[in-house]
Design an enzyme around this catalytic site. Structure first.
Site, mmCIF file in Angstrom:
data_model
loop_
_atom_site.group_PDB
_atom_site.id
_atom_site.type_symbol
_atom_site.label_atom_id
_atom_site.label_comp_id
_atom_site.label_asym_id
_atom_site.label_seq_id
_atom_site.Cartn_x
_atom_site.Cartn_y
_atom_site.Cartn_z
ATOM 1 N N CYS A 51 0.810 -1.223 0.000
ATOM 2 C CA CYS A 51 0.000 0.000 0.000
ATOM 3 C C CYS A 51 0.841 1.270 0.000
ATOM 4 O O CYS A 51 0.509 2.252 -0.665
ATOM 5 C CB CYS A 51 -0.941 0.006 1.203
ATOM 6 S SG CYS A 51 -2.028 -1.428 1.299
ATOM 7 N N ASP A 83 -3.184 -3.382 7.300
ATOM 8 C CA ASP A 83 -4.333 -4.165 7.765
ATOM 9 C C ASP A 83 -4.357 -5.545 7.134
ATOM 10 O O ASP A 83 -4.676 -6.538 7.783
ATOM 11 C CB ASP A 83 -5.637 -3.435 7.433
ATOM 12 C CG ASP A 83 -5.854 -2.203 8.296
ATOM 13 O OD1 ASP A 83 -4.858 -1.682 8.818
ATOM 14 O OD2 ASP A 83 -7.004 -1.766 8.439
ATOM 15 N N CYS A 124 -2.894 3.937 2.731
ATOM 16 C CA CYS A 124 -3.615 2.770 3.240
ATOM 17 C C CYS A 124 -4.703 3.191 4.227
ATOM 18 O O CYS A 124 -4.946 4.375 4.434
ATOM 19 C CB CYS A 124 -2.661 1.767 3.877
ATOM 20 S SG CYS A 124 -1.781 2.419 5.297
ATOM 21 N N ASP A 125 -5.307 2.196 4.861
ATOM 22 C CA ASP A 125 -6.534 2.394 5.620
ATOM 23 C C ASP A 125 -6.433 3.450 6.713
ATOM 24 O O ASP A 125 -7.348 4.248 6.903
ATOM 25 C CB ASP A 125 -6.955 1.073 6.265
ATOM 26 C CG ASP A 125 -7.396 0.036 5.245
ATOM 27 O OD1 ASP A 125 -7.140 0.248 4.046
ATOM 28 O OD2 ASP A 125 -7.983 -0.978 5.643
ATOM 29 N N LYS A 126 -5.357 3.445 7.491
ATOM 30 C CA LYS A 126 -5.272 4.363 8.630
ATOM 31 C C LYS A 126 -4.396 5.565 8.365
ATOM 32 O O LYS A 126 -4.515 6.578 9.060
ATOM 33 C CB LYS A 126 -4.771 3.616 9.878
ATOM 34 C CG LYS A 126 -5.609 2.402 10.234
ATOM 35 C CD LYS A 126 -7.088 2.703 10.340
ATOM 36 C CE LYS A 126 -7.933 1.460 10.541
ATOM 37 N NZ LYS A 126 -7.853 0.474 9.450
ATOM 38 N N CYS A 196 -5.231 -1.843 -1.529
ATOM 39 C CA CYS A 196 -6.170 -2.908 -1.904
ATOM 40 C C CYS A 196 -7.188 -2.418 -2.922
ATOM 41 O O CYS A 196 -7.747 -1.326 -2.783
ATOM 42 C CB CYS A 196 -6.863 -3.454 -0.660
ATOM 43 S SG CYS A 196 -5.717 -4.169 0.534
ATOM 44 N N GLU A 446 -10.510 -5.357 12.981
ATOM 45 C CA GLU A 446 -11.437 -5.670 11.890
ATOM 46 C C GLU A 446 -11.614 -7.181 11.793
ATOM 47 O O GLU A 446 -10.684 -7.934 12.058
ATOM 48 C CB GLU A 446 -10.899 -5.144 10.558
ATOM 49 C CG GLU A 446 -10.867 -3.639 10.481
ATOM 50 C CD GLU A 446 -10.349 -3.126 9.152
ATOM 51 O OE1 GLU A 446 -10.490 -1.925 8.912
ATOM 52 O OE2 GLU A 446 -9.791 -3.922 8.373
ATOM 53 N N SER A 472 -13.631 -4.768 7.863
ATOM 54 C CA SER A 472 -12.862 -4.254 6.740
ATOM 55 C C SER A 472 -13.803 -3.720 5.668
ATOM 56 O O SER A 472 -14.960 -4.143 5.569
ATOM 57 C CB SER A 472 -12.010 -5.380 6.155
ATOM 58 O OG SER A 472 -11.535 -5.045 4.878
#
Length: 556
Positions: A51, A83, A124-126, A196, A446, A472
């Site tokens: 990521c 993640d 990425c996610d965070k 992702c 998650e 997620s």
């Protein structure tokens, strides 16, 4: 340019700053560099996972753009937790906590070095919400650029994402695919750098970053390894200098209208439930009034119009090819679903930017408003005796309006995962995973491993999963997360037992468990929260400070 050094003069100007200048010269900066505005470049690069792996490449281009426009870039790094790598393990508890560390570290470096402006690069996610939080706190001219989505993996004619690997675990455990097929999915799903590939959390937050106006419109959705990404990174470096001249700051962009536009983008794309958590946290930092039920109010009006994974056919890269965020924005604006007068870092309004959006002829990813995939957006907020402060249900991920069944209760994610892979979960069950909330986890893991295993076993429409943890963006099936109050603070979810009948009613927005008042009183007698798993360090500190999920799980 010296008049633009509103902050950095404190460490670069005058005889008494000679020691600071000497230190900076040791790092390669010249007198000419230090006479210019200093722009921080906050990079979330790591070499762990795809990521953020390529972000050094983009930071070089951003710095070139800053220098070309008359500024001096100073790059620094912060942390990131993948993640996809940590999912299903104890390490996943670090993920949400890292959002706070990302924001805190960027804030500290920027304040400590008196930057005049800042560019944040996330992937990425965070890291996406983390940089958004930091920009709100600092409120100096600043913007964010997302590193971009991974290209689809290919297995024969099938396009793959990491979601397919998680679901293959369930399919393999239930005997639906062979070892050879299982290995092939693992080996072909992730072909290189980038986040992702579906409308999972990273791409949901990327979309939000553009719709809320803190990222240049049309830049984020360009795939990670595209040559075009390099050119927009250069332009991002030039853009921060323009923002500095205009004194355009994040809190001028983070308005109530901008947050409503962001929620609209989540609804229209069937985005991740994590958007609720992150936007609530960001609103708090930006001083904007936002309540968890605002998500339901907006999602109930906005149609779902993008056919993207985890519930649809296509990838984030396909949506970009279809016309991307500018075209999606134009379609929603034309339908009256956006506040066109909201400002963006481009120095233009949403309306002005959306007018540049064009549909790629023949595209099948972004649907017409008059023929949506679903008439209502992706998220529903459920209340009831099991979620007094609210629970978040991703309605885009299934077509179930009413589900009722007996609880199967697990005290942690690993136990639930074992039950699924041992084929002990059957159609009709309501899987309850508790003590995974912000405090109880800590860190609100998650549950993609569990939901994907359920889906891989062919039970996504026959089994519900409830948790005070999170899901997620790749989760599909019948799931309710963020249940608050969480088990650790004595929320109702702490007192559910195997066999209790739980009801999910989407139309009524209800989540209930059938426990009589007398029985509940008995169960509460002598109850106390379990011993905290972590008694020292960052995890323990987070658990002591963090708020409810219904408030964004913030620590400030």
């Amino acid at each position: 340019m010296t008049e633009l050094k509103k902050n950095s003069h404190a460490i670069t100007t005058g005889p008494n700053r000679a020691p600071a200048r000497a230190m900076l010269k040791a790092a390669g900066f010249t007198d000419e560099d230090l006479r210019r505005p200093i722009i921080g470049v906050a990079n979330t690069w790591i070499e762990i996972g795809p990521c953020n792996y390529h972000l050094r490449r983009l930071s070089h281009k951003i710095k070139e753009g800053i220098r070309a426009a008359g500024g001096t870039p100073m790059e620094f790094n912060t942390v990131s937790i993948s993640d996809g790598i940590s999912m299903g393990s104890e390490g996943m508890k670090a993920s949400l906590i890292s959002r706070e560390v990302v924001a805190d570290s960027i804030e500290l470096v920027a304040r400590g070095n008196h930057f005049d402006g800042i560019v944040c690069i996330s992937g990425c996610d965070k890291t996406n919400p983390g940089v958004m939080l930091a920009l709100a706190r600092l409120d100096i001219p600043g913007l964010a650029l997302y590193g971009g989505s991974i290209n689809p993996g290919k297995l024969g004619e099938k396009s793959l994402t990491i979601q397919d690997v998680f679901e293959a675990v369930g399919a393999y455990s239930s005997g639906k695919i062979s070892q050879e097929e299982f290995d092939a999915v693992e080996n072909h799903a992730c072909p290189g750098a980038g986040a992702c590939g579906g409308q999972f959390t990273a791409n949901t937050m990327s979309t939000i970053m553009e719709f809320i106006g803190i990222s240049p419109i049309g830049y984020n959705s360009i795939p990670a390894m595209s040559e075009e990404k390099d050119s927009v990174a250069f332009e991002t470096g030039k853009l921060i200098m323009q923002m500095l001249k205009q004194d355009l700051r994040p809190k001028q962009i983070y308005t109530r209208k901008a947050f409503e536009n962001a929620i609209t983008s989540v609804a229209a794309t069937g985005g991740s439930t994590n958007a609720v958590l992150h936007l609530l946290a960001l609103a708090r930092e930006a001083g904007v009034e936002l309540h968890i039920d605002d998500f339901d109010a907006i999602c109930s009006k906005v149609p779902l119009i993008t056919d993207v994974k985890p519930f649809g056919k296509y990838m984030a890269a396909d949506m970009h090819e279809a016309g991307g965020i500018p075209f999606l924005m134009k379609r929603l604006l034309d339908g009256g679903y956006l506040h066109g007068d909201a400002m963006t870092v481009n120095g233009k309004t949403i309306k002005e930017v959306a007018e540049t959006g064009h549909e790629t002829p023949g595209q099948q990813v972004i649907y017409p408003l008059e023929k949506p995939i679903k008439p209502n957006g992706g998220l529903v907020i459920l209340h009831g005796n099991l979620s007094e402060e609210g629970g978040v249900h991703k309605a885009a991920a299934n077509n179930v309006k009413h589900f009722e069944g007996p609880a199967k209760v697990f005290e942690r994610e690993e136990d639930a995962m074992k039950a699924v892979t041992d084929n002990k979960i059957v159609a009709g069950d309501v899987v309850v995973i508790r003590y995974e909330g912000p405090k109880g986890g800590p860190g609100m893991r998650e549950m993609l491993g569990v939901t994907a295993a359920i889906a891989g076993a062919g039970l996504s429409d026959g089994v519900a999963l409830l948790t005070d943890g999170r899901f997620s963006g790749a989760t599909r099936g019948i799931s309710v997360g963020h249940i608050a109050p969480e088990a650790y603070v004595g929320g109702m979810i702490a007192f559910v037992q195997d066999g209790d009948i739980i009801t999910i009613d989407v139309d009524k927005r209800e989540l209930r468990v059938a426990i009589s008042a007398e029985e509940l009183s008995k169960r509460k007698t002598g109850w106390s929260a379990p011993e905290p798993r972590y008694k020292r360090g960052v995890m323990a500190k987070y658990a002591r400070m963090v708020s409810s999920a219904s408030e964004g799980a913030i620590t400030g």
